[in-house]
Design an enzyme around this catalytic site. Structure first.
Site, short mmCIF file in Angstrom:
data_model
loop_
_atom_site.label_atom_id
_atom_site.label_comp_id
_atom_site.label_asym_id
_atom_site.label_seq_id
_atom_site.Cartn_x
_atom_site.Cartn_y
_atom_site.Cartn_z
N TYR A 128 4.64 76.81 86.75
CA TYR A 128 3.75 75.67 86.05
C TYR A 128 4.08 74.49 86.40
O TYR A 128 3.45 73.53 85.93
CB TYR A 128 3.65 76.07 84.55
CG TYR A 128 2.85 77.41 84.41
CD1 TYR A 128 1.46 77.43 84.64
CD2 TYR A 128 3.65 78.45 84.10
CE1 TYR A 128 0.81 78.79 84.48
CE2 TYR A 128 2.80 79.73 83.85
CZ TYR A 128 1.56 79.75 84.07
OH TYR A 128 0.94 81.02 83.77
N PHE A 414 2.03 83.05 72.68
CA PHE A 414 0.58 83.20 72.80
C PHE A 414 0.17 83.24 73.84
O PHE A 414 0.81 82.93 74.95
CB PHE A 414 0.04 81.76 72.07
CG PHE A 414 0.33 80.54 72.60
CD1 PHE A 414 -0.27 79.82 73.61
CD2 PHE A 414 1.55 79.83 71.91
CE1 PHE A 414 0.28 78.65 73.99
CE2 PHE A 414 1.98 78.62 72.34
CZ PHE A 414 1.34 77.97 73.47
#
Length: 414
Positions: A128, A414
């Site tokens: 990322y 999450f």
């Protein structure tokens, strides 16, 4: 092999949800097919435009989901965030730019909505950074050797006039959300939890093929106020000579006061037959080891990057947080489309605006995200060659402004 240009990247429709979830489970190496009950449980996830898929013909081969989130900045302000999750590319379709296409589409939509940052939990470190994300919080896990702690095995409750009570899942759903909000408002790096989170974590909604119901305990202060809560499971392991060697594994523990945290950890270490406590994800500077007479009884067993942040609006993000003192700093965000002057006042507030002034620090968006919540220092990044000092001593000035008394922490996956 289908050409990348012929793979359709677009929002998933409700009719395609089963196929989309099959691709998610394939990417995460889970059982591919969901039951009708599990599909129904995930219906609240469907927000038009927020579930992206890459489709090779009729089959979904890559997935991407985002949802609205509130992230606590330094000082307690909740900033709107684009939370990213369920990112997968099927093993048959890797290296075709599918993630890049989905990420570009989602971040553009997030900026248009007015989100200040994007967040995610990275399964793999190298992915990322190329999209402007930087590791912004760290997690740590400890394993507690209960007999070594030095705690009195006769301990039967808090010594501050509070009490520990066992509660059931409906009580957790009633008391937990307000307690978590109290924690989130004061903890940089913490994120909001919706009602579905509490439903899933207590088994009211079944996401997966099995659910092991935890035990729940709550700490009430002397005045009767709920200040802490824990969910934990245990195994059933006995050694030679019928010696109990059981492990309690913490699923999550919330404490809005040090007294609550101390009482809950001591409670876990006082349970009959429990020889080991695994803490689950905690802050890297958690007080836990020092709640024990012998801190070495808590052995650090894991420490790694946790929540990653991508700053979408530099001005809003920098103005949302507070600062440790007065000062000025000009940041040249080399991949963020501009140069910005940060002016921090003595009262902790900050003003940020685009400028053409000479830069003090050259920095990437990913490294600015790493500094934003206070989990890293500019001096360390400069030593690593990731921050460039255009003015001698600028990294120390940055640290004087951005430092925090405690490290940020995101308790959630999450």
């Amino acid at each position: 092999m289908t050409r990348a240009a012929d793979i359709d990247v677009r929002p998933t429709t409700e009719a395609e949800l089963a196929d989309w979830h099959r691709a998610v489970n394939t990417g995460f190496l889970r059982e591919p097919t969901l039951t009708e009950e599990q599909l129904a449980a995930r219906e609240p996830w469907f927000v038009p435009g927020r579930l992206l898929g890459a489709f090779d013909g009729d089959r979904c081969v890559a997935t991407f989901r985002s949802f609205d989130q509130r992230l606590t900045a330094v000082g307690g302000t909740a900033v709107p965030a684009d939370a990213i999750t369920n990112v997968t590319v099927s093993p048959t379709h890797r290296r075709r730019g599918l993630l890049s296409r989905m990420m570009e589409r989602d971040l553009a939509a997030a900026k248009e909505r007015g989100d200040a940052v994007a967040t995610l939990i990275a399964a793999e470190y190298p992915i990322y950074g190329r999209y402007g994300f930087g590791p912004a919080t760290t997690m740590a896990e400890w394993t507690i050797d209960v007999p070594r702690t030095g705690l009195d095995p006769r301990w039967s409750g808090p010594e501050d006039g509070g009490r520990i009570d066992l509660i059931d899942a409906p009580d957790v759903r009633k008391l937990g959300p307000e307690l978590h909000e109290r924690l989130r408002r004061t903890l940089p790096g913490a994120v909001s939890r919706d009602d579905l989170w509490w439903q899933v974590t207590t088994g009211a909604v079944l996401f997966f093929h099995s659910f092991k119901e935890p035990h729940y305990a709550v700490y009430r202060s002397k005045s009767g106020e709920v200040e802490g809560m824990v969910a934990y499971t245990s195994d059933d392991h006995w050694g030679d000579g019928k010696q109990p060697l059981n492990t309690a594994t913490v699923k999550w523990l919330i404490g809005v006061t040090p007294a609550a945290e101390r009482a809950l950890w001591r409670y876990l270490c006082s349970i009959d037959w429990i020889a080991t406590v695994k803490t689950g994800w905690r802050a890297p500077d958690d007080l836990l080891p020092h709640f024990l007479p012998d801190p070495r009884a808590a052995r650090l067993t894991s420490q790694a990057d946790w929540m990653w942040v991508r700053i979408l609006d530099v001005v809003r993000a920098m103005e949302a947080r507070t600062y440790a003192g007065a000062g000025s700093l000009v940041l040249d965000v080399v991949d963020g489309g501009g140069r910005y002057r940060l002016e921090a006042a003595a009262d902790g507030t900050g003003a940020c605006a685009a400028t053409t002034d000479t830069a003090d620090l050259g920095i990437t968006l990913s490294d600015l995200a790493t500094l934003w919540l206070g989990d890293e220092t500019a001096v360390r990044l400069a030593a690593l060659g990731r921050v460039r000092e255009e003015r001698a001593g600028a990294a120390r000035v940055a640290d004087a402004l951005l430092r925090t008394s405690r490290r940020p922490w995101c308790p959630d996956l999450f």
